[in-house]
Motif scaffolding. Structure first.
Motif, short mmCIF file in Angstrom:
data_model
loop_
_atom_site.label_atom_id
_atom_site.label_comp_id
_atom_site.label_asym_id
_atom_site.label_seq_id
_atom_site.Cartn_x
_atom_site.Cartn_y
_atom_site.Cartn_z
N LEU A 182 -23.34 -150.99 13.30
CA LEU A 182 -24.27 -151.61 12.36
C LEU A 182 -25.66 -151.54 12.97
CD1 LEU A 182 -23.87 -153.07 9.60
CD2 LEU A 182 -23.99 -155.23 10.85
N SER A 183 -26.61 -150.96 12.22
CA SER A 183 -27.96 -150.77 12.74
C SER A 183 -28.99 -151.35 11.78
CB SER A 183 -28.24 -149.28 12.97
OG SER A 183 -28.13 -148.57 11.74
N GLY A 184 -30.27 -151.35 12.22
CA GLY A 184 -31.35 -151.85 11.38
C GLY A 184 -31.91 -153.18 11.85
N PHE A 185 -31.46 -153.68 12.98
CA PHE A 185 -31.97 -154.95 13.50
C PHE A 185 -33.41 -154.80 14.00
CE2 PHE A 185 -27.35 -155.18 14.03
CZ PHE A 185 -27.07 -156.40 13.43
N PRO A 186 -34.19 -155.90 14.00
CA PRO A 186 -35.56 -155.82 14.53
C PRO A 186 -35.53 -155.33 15.97
CG PRO A 186 -35.22 -157.89 13.37
CD PRO A 186 -33.88 -157.25 13.48
N ALA A 187 -36.38 -154.37 16.28
CA ALA A 187 -36.36 -153.74 17.60
C ALA A 187 -36.80 -154.69 18.71
CB ALA A 187 -37.25 -152.50 17.59
N THR A 188 -37.54 -155.74 18.36
CA THR A 188 -38.10 -156.62 19.40
C THR A 188 -37.24 -157.86 19.66
OG1 THR A 188 -39.44 -157.75 17.73
CG2 THR A 188 -40.44 -155.88 18.89
N LEU A 189 -36.18 -158.04 18.89
CA LEU A 189 -35.37 -159.26 19.03
C LEU A 189 -33.98 -158.96 19.57
CD1 LEU A 189 -36.23 -161.04 15.64
CD2 LEU A 189 -37.25 -161.45 17.88
N PRO A 190 -33.52 -159.75 20.54
CA PRO A 190 -32.15 -159.57 21.02
C PRO A 190 -31.15 -160.01 19.95
CG PRO A 190 -33.13 -161.50 22.02
CD PRO A 190 -34.23 -160.82 21.27
N PRO A 212 -19.00 -164.04 22.97
CA PRO A 212 -20.34 -163.58 22.57
C PRO A 212 -20.84 -162.46 23.47
CG PRO A 212 -20.26 -165.98 22.70
CD PRO A 212 -19.00 -165.48 23.33
N VAL A 213 -21.53 -161.52 22.86
CA VAL A 213 -22.15 -160.42 23.59
C VAL A 213 -23.60 -160.35 23.15
CG1 VAL A 213 -22.16 -157.94 24.04
CG2 VAL A 213 -19.99 -159.13 23.68
N THR A 214 -24.53 -160.35 24.11
CA THR A 214 -25.96 -160.29 23.79
C THR A 214 -26.50 -158.92 24.17
OG1 THR A 214 -26.21 -162.67 24.15
CG2 THR A 214 -28.21 -161.32 24.20
N VAL A 215 -27.22 -158.31 23.23
CA VAL A 215 -27.82 -156.99 23.43
C VAL A 215 -29.31 -157.11 23.19
CG1 VAL A 215 -27.83 -154.57 22.75
CG2 VAL A 215 -25.70 -155.88 22.64
N ALA A 216 -30.10 -156.66 24.13
CA ALA A 216 -31.55 -156.73 24.00
C ALA A 216 -32.06 -155.55 23.19
CB ALA A 216 -32.20 -156.76 25.37
N ALA A 217 -32.83 -155.83 22.14
CA ALA A 217 -33.46 -154.80 21.30
C ALA A 217 -32.51 -153.66 21.00
CB ALA A 217 -34.72 -154.29 21.98
N PRO A 218 -31.40 -153.91 20.32
CA PRO A 218 -30.38 -152.87 20.13
C PRO A 218 -30.75 -151.88 19.03
CG PRO A 218 -29.76 -154.83 18.95
CD PRO A 218 -31.04 -155.17 19.65
N ALA A 219 -30.30 -150.66 19.20
CA ALA A 219 -30.38 -149.70 18.10
C ALA A 219 -29.27 -149.99 17.11
CB ALA A 219 -30.27 -148.28 18.64
#
Length: 649
Positions: free
Chosen positions: A477-485, A495-502
């Motif tokens: 799943l893509s389209g998340f804001p590039a500047t937000l984790p 839970p899994v946290t990804v910084a600025a994910p594609a």
């Protein structure tokens, strides 16, 4: 022999007359408060030696003594001062107990009514009457907080007035006792050290009355002067010198009276409250600190917790005009009061974590010239940190070592709470973010309504015309804001946290949190399926935030324990009502028990010192007969003397 017989009869006559005088005095004062029964003490006159042996010379009255038992008197003082303390405490706390526990005028029905209004808006978010009802119940809740706080203020005002008047009475009694010491010393020195019984009774009565105002202890010196001490040993009267007391405004709180010793120079020395137990004053001070302050602080804690929690959630919503929510209630503030000697600028104190508030007050003292400080809890003097009690403290740039301030986080919150909005359209019942599946999706996946925990990044979700679009492709799943984790949690996973994910891997039932917005995705997806997250342009009928506001009624938001809130608004109020009620009952039971002990002590003391009319009536007859008999002796002596004179004719 006739002359000797006449003298002996005269001594008996005088002794009987003294007994009659003392008995008559007892009868006359049978109803006089504090009077101790008096009696004569007689002894025989030295005998006359003759060749035939020793012949008696009659009697003499050595003194008039009062029936006084120091042990029983001290028992009465101890029992009565405790009874007076409990009685005063009980009378005052009953006012608060009746007010808080009243099912009609207490806080519980007002809180319930307010949240009923919130639930009505949650059920009908577009209804203006429902919104008006919510505002009306909010105004009623605010009025209830203010009325309860005002009633406590009235009780406090009465307590402060009584403290002032009681201290004035104590000071007056001290002057009277010192004056009595002088009179007793003069009287006893003039009377060959004979006891001044009536003056001693008057002094004992004054001490008894003083003891009912504050606990006293006494010592008597060789001259008969009595020194009086109050509390835990503070001298009130030493000989003929009385200490002047005055109730004056506290250096840290001008609305609160403290007991001061006024020196000869006019300086005031404060006596700590914990040194002034017993009597009416002890009851007033104990009630003020132990129940009055606690009740007002806890009521303020509820007001602070409710307004803060409700405001926080209301700010996350959206009103009927499509604008972000504002504060629903007026923001609570922390009261900071400077001590009289403080010259530094006051620190700025704000709430940092409402859940850590306990209803306690704190004393801040500067320790250096650059704003360094120590913080202690007023109730027990324990050192604390600002963060641990839910506060942030910003000291001034410069400070004077020793300057102190009292921090009252919740004392005035209940009286200052208010409704911050008056327009029904400003009630933020909707959530500011909406979600939707894009038309044409081939899969069965659905997206839940978003839950907003922060509005800081709402601009990252686009506009109503061009919302944020999430697209599924190849398992991701893509389209998340590039500047937000992004934090995603698979169903039953961690839970899994990804910084600025594609992109992030998709799995049915997963929850996703990004930029303060959380949602859940469920179902099967096909490539190019998409979902939108963006401003809630058509949120007139949306009640998601109103539902969350309603949930606050049963959500634990106060009294953090192990890092988590442990109490709801109602449970904190229930604890307050229970605590005040239990204390009121405890004091009432102690008062009743102490009253019984005091009555028993008085009965025991009066059995020794009290006047028994029947006994005194019997004494009258006894002394009357003794008087008559002594008179008969004198009559016979007179006849014998006349007979002797006749022999010489």
């Amino acid at each position: 022999m006739g002359s000797s017989l006449f003298s002996i009869g005269l001594t008996g006559l005088n002794a009987a007359q003294a007994g009659l005088v003392v008995t008559s005095h007892n009868i006359s004062n049978a109803g006089t408060a504090g009077y101790s029964r008096q009696s004569t003490v007689q002894s025989t006159n030295p005998a006359l030696f003759t060749g035939a042996g020793f012949f008696g010379e009659g009697t003499k009255v050595d003194t008039v003594k009062r029936a006084y038992d120091s042990y029983l008197t001290n028992q009465v003082l101890s029992a009565q001062t405790k009874f007076s303390e409990y009685d005063t405490y009980s009378n005052e706390i009953s006012q608060i107990d009746n007010m808080l526990a009243d099912p009609t005028t207490g806080l519980t029905p007002a809180v319930a009514s307010f949240f009923e209004g919130v639930q009505e808006v949650a059920a009908n978010p577009a209804s203006v009457p429902a919104r008006q009802s919510m505002l009306s119940t909010a105004q009623s809740l605010v009025a209830r907080f203010q009325n309860l706080s005002s009633r406590i203020d009235d009780v406090r005002s009465g307590v402060e007035t009584q403290i002032k008047n009681t201290v004035s009475e104590i000071s007056s009694y001290a002057s009277q006792i010192a004056e009595m010491n002088y009179k007793i010393a003069v009287a006893q020195q003039a009377g060959s050290a004979q006891p001044a019984n009536d003056l001693l009774d008057t002094r004992d009565r004054l001490i008894n009355e003083l003891n009912q105002l504050t606990r006293v202890s006494t010592t008597t010196d060789s001259s008969g002067s009595m020194s009086v001490f109050i509390g835990t040993g503070q001298p009130l009267v030493v000989g003929t010198v009385a200490t002047k007391l005055a109730a004056q405004a506290s250096p840290s709180d001008p609305t609160r009276n403290v007991v001061n010793i006024i020196t000869q120079s006019g300086a005031a020395i404060t006596i700590p409250e914990n040194l002034l137990g017993g009597g009416k004053l002890g009851g007033l001070l104990a009630m003020r600190t132990g129940s009055l302050d606690t009740a007002q602080n806890q009521l303020g804690l509820i007001a602070t917790g409710l307004s803060s929690a409700f405001n926080s959630q209301h700010l996350l919503g959206q009103d009927l005009n499509g604008n972000p929510g504002t504060n629903f209630f007026s923001n609570p503030t922390v009261a900071v009061q400077r001590y009289n000697n403080a010259t530094s600028a006051a620190p700025d104190v704000q709430f940092s974590d409402i859940t850590k508030l306990t209803g306690d007050d704190y004393k801040l003292t500067f320790t250096n010239t650059t704003g360094g400080y120590s913080l202690t809890r007023v109730s027990d003097g324990a050192s604390v940190t600002a963060a641990s009690v839910g506060l942030t403290i910003t000291p001034p740039a410069s400070s004077k070592v020793g300057d102190s301030f009292q921090i009252l986080p919740t004392r005035y919150a209940a009286s200052n709470i208010g409704v911050a909005i008056s327009d029904t359209r400003m009630i933020a019942a909707a959530a500011p973010i909406a979600s939707a599946a894009t038309t044409g999706n081939l899969g069965t996946a659905t997206i839940s309504a978003p839950v907003v925990s922060s509005t800081a990044n709402l601009s990252s979700f686009g506009t109503a015309a061009a919302p944020l679009k999430l697209t599924y492709s190849g398992g991701n799943l893509s389209g998340f804001p590039a500047t937000l984790p992004v934090t995603y949690t698979p169903l039953n996973g961690s839970p899994v946290t990804v910084a600025a994910p594609a992109s992030i891997p998709y799995s049915s039932g997963m929850s996703v949190s990004v930029g303060g917005v959380s949602f859940t995705l469920t179902g099967a997806m096909q490539n190019n399926d998409s979902f939108t997250l963006g401003p809630n342009a058509g949120g007139v009928s949306d009640s998601r935030n109103a539902v969350l506001l309603g949930n606050l009624q049963t959500t634990k938001t106060l009294l953090s324990a192990n890092g988590q809130p442990s109490a709801t608004f109602n449970s904190v109020y229930s604890q307050l009502v229970s605590a005040v009620g239990n204390k009121a009952r405890e004091v009432e039971v102690n008062r009743d028990a102490q009253e019984s002990l005091a009555n028993q002590a008085v009965e025991a003391q009066q059995s020794v010192a009290g006047v028994n009319i029947d006994e005194e009536a019997a004494n009258l007859i006894r002394y009357q007969q003794a008087y008559q008999a002594a008179g008969k002796v004198m009559s016979i002596a007179s006849k014998l003397f006349d007979q002797v004179l006749a022999l010489g004719q």
